[in-house]
Design a protein around this motif. Structure first.
Motif, short mmCIF file in Angstrom:
data_model
loop_
_atom_site.label_atom_id
_atom_site.label_comp_id
_atom_site.label_asym_id
_atom_site.label_seq_id
_atom_site.Cartn_x
_atom_site.Cartn_y
_atom_site.Cartn_z
N LEU A 89 -23.40 95.87 50.88
CA LEU A 89 -22.41 96.60 51.67
C LEU A 89 -21.09 95.83 51.72
O LEU A 89 -21.07 94.64 52.01
CB LEU A 89 -22.92 96.83 53.09
N LYS A 90 -20.02 96.54 51.44
CA LYS A 90 -18.69 95.94 51.53
C LYS A 90 -18.07 96.45 52.83
O LYS A 90 -17.85 97.64 52.99
CB LYS A 90 -17.84 96.34 50.34
N ALA A 91 -17.81 95.55 53.74
CA ALA A 91 -17.25 95.94 55.04
C ALA A 91 -15.76 95.63 55.06
O ALA A 91 -15.32 94.56 54.67
CB ALA A 91 -17.96 95.19 56.16
N GLN A 92 -15.00 96.61 55.48
CA GLN A 92 -13.55 96.47 55.66
C GLN A 92 -13.29 96.55 57.16
O GLN A 92 -13.74 97.49 57.81
CB GLN A 92 -12.81 97.61 54.95
N PHE A 93 -12.58 95.59 57.68
CA PHE A 93 -12.32 95.55 59.11
C PHE A 93 -10.85 95.87 59.38
O PHE A 93 -9.96 95.38 58.68
CB PHE A 93 -12.66 94.16 59.67
N HIS A 94 -10.63 96.71 60.40
CA HIS A 94 -9.28 97.13 60.74
C HIS A 94 -9.09 97.00 62.26
O HIS A 94 -9.78 97.67 63.03
CB HIS A 94 -9.05 98.59 60.33
N SER A 95 -8.19 96.15 62.66
CA SER A 95 -7.89 95.99 64.08
C SER A 95 -7.03 97.19 64.51
O SER A 95 -5.91 97.37 64.02
CB SER A 95 -7.14 94.68 64.31
#
Length: 104
Positions: A89-95
């Motif tokens: 799984l490739k997780a992209q984090f966005h604040s």
């Protein structure tokens, strides 16, 4: 099958097979055609695999919108578990603010 080979020879414009009463064999042009046709099939298979890999990679992506407090209070507890169960799984984090999360 014989008719299909004749149709192919007509389309290519050369004799691909030598035929006589005892055997059938490839002509020199037929050998060259076979070699290139096999390469084309390999390229087509590689194109299929590449397209599938890209589609699967997109499916294995998770976008996570978070408020800054989650970065320190939530992620340290849940991310090791997620990584253990879904290593690809490739997780992209966005604040994001609450309002930005709702619209996203």
């Amino acid at each position: 099958m014989s008719q299909q080979i004749k149709d192919l020879e007509r389309e290519v414009g050369v004799q691909l097979l030598e035929r006589n009463n005892r055997k059938v064999g490839l002509t020199e042009a037929g050998q060259a055609f076979l070699k290139e046709a096999l390469l084309s099939l390999e390229h087509a298979e590689r194109a299929i695999q590449t397209a599938r890999q890209i589609a699967n990679a997109q499916q294995d992506q998770l976008n996570i919108g978070f408020v800054p407090v989650a970065e320190m209070k939530v992620f340290p507890y849940i991310m090791p578990n997620i990584r253990a169960h879904f290593p690809e799984l490739k997780a992209q984090f966005h604040s994001l603010t609450d309002a930005e999360q709702l619209s996203a």
